[in-house]
Write a protein that holds these residues in place. Structure first.
Motif, mmCIF file in Angstrom:
data_model
loop_
_atom_site.group_PDB
_atom_site.id
_atom_site.type_symbol
_atom_site.label_atom_id
_atom_site.label_comp_id
_atom_site.label_asym_id
_atom_site.label_seq_id
_atom_site.Cartn_x
_atom_site.Cartn_y
_atom_site.Cartn_z
ATOM 1 N N GLN A 6 0.806 -1.222 0.000
ATOM 2 C CA GLN A 6 0.000 0.000 0.000
ATOM 3 C C GLN A 6 0.841 1.274 0.000
ATOM 4 O O GLN A 6 0.410 2.299 -0.491
ATOM 5 N N HIS A 7 2.056 1.224 0.542
ATOM 6 C CA HIS A 7 2.882 2.435 0.657
ATOM 7 C C HIS A 7 3.997 2.511 -0.379
ATOM 8 O O HIS A 7 4.629 3.548 -0.527
ATOM 9 N N PRO A 76 0.114 0.925 -4.309
ATOM 10 C CA PRO A 76 -0.077 2.173 -3.557
ATOM 11 C C PRO A 76 -1.254 2.965 -4.115
ATOM 12 O O PRO A 76 -1.435 3.046 -5.329
ATOM 13 N N SER A 171 7.464 6.243 -3.948
ATOM 14 C CA SER A 171 6.943 4.878 -4.006
ATOM 15 C C SER A 171 7.470 4.117 -5.225
ATOM 16 O O SER A 171 7.448 2.886 -5.234
#
Length: 173
Positions: A6-7, A76, A171
């Motif tokens: 997700q990050h 992300p 990211s």
């Protein structure tokens, strides 16, 4: 971390992104082939690999799309970049990166040159195929469109980074 999270994008997604970027940059060296009929360092050193790299990019982009699809739920998420324009921009990039090599193949085969990739003759030299040659004429104009899309992609990534969303660019780096 191989998979996306997700990050941050995972190692495979980042590899696909940056390796594709390097190869596409190399492909754009073909623009210099038009200067002095390619009689210079770029024309003699980089351009001869144009067809091989184009074919490799087609395979790489297809693999990249398959990988991205498998990572869809873990990628992300950025609310600022998740709008319709961002999605259309990314779809356009994937589409252009897929269409470019296909148009190049049409140009080569349609003009009767055949297709030789990495030393393997995939399509023998033969008669011209008018409709393929005509379709292949779009290869160069679409290259300019791809260049514009890439510049837009870079500008928007930098814009998001400078306007407060530092994590977006990080990211992928």
């Amino acid at each position: 971390m191989i998979n996306d999270q997700q990050h941050q994008y995972g190692a495979v997604s980042r590899f696909f992104h940056w390796f594709t970027a390097i190869l596409v940059l190399w492909q754009f060296a073909k623009f210099f082939d038009r200067i002095n009929d390619g009689e210079h360092w770029v024309g003699e050193t980089l351009v001869p690999y144009h067809i091989n790299i184009g074919a490799f990019l087609l395979v790489l982009v297809i693999a990249r799309m398959i990988w991205a699809f498998t990572q869809l739920n873990q990628r992300p998420v950025n609310p600022q970049a998740a709008n319709l324009w961002s999605k259309l921009g990314h779809i356009s990039l994937y589409g252009l990166l897929t269409v470019m090599p296909l148009l190049g193949i049409c140009k080569m085969v349609g003009n009767g040159y055949g297709l030789k990739v990495f030393g393997c003759q995939l399509v023998e030299r033969g008669a011209e195929i008018a409709w393929m040659a005509q379709l292949g004429e779009l290869h160069s104009p679409v290259a300019w469109l791809l260049l514009l899309a890439i510049v837009g992609h870079i500008v928007m990534a930098v814009k998001h980074h400078l306007c407060g969303d530092k994590q977006l660019l990080r990211s992928m780096v």
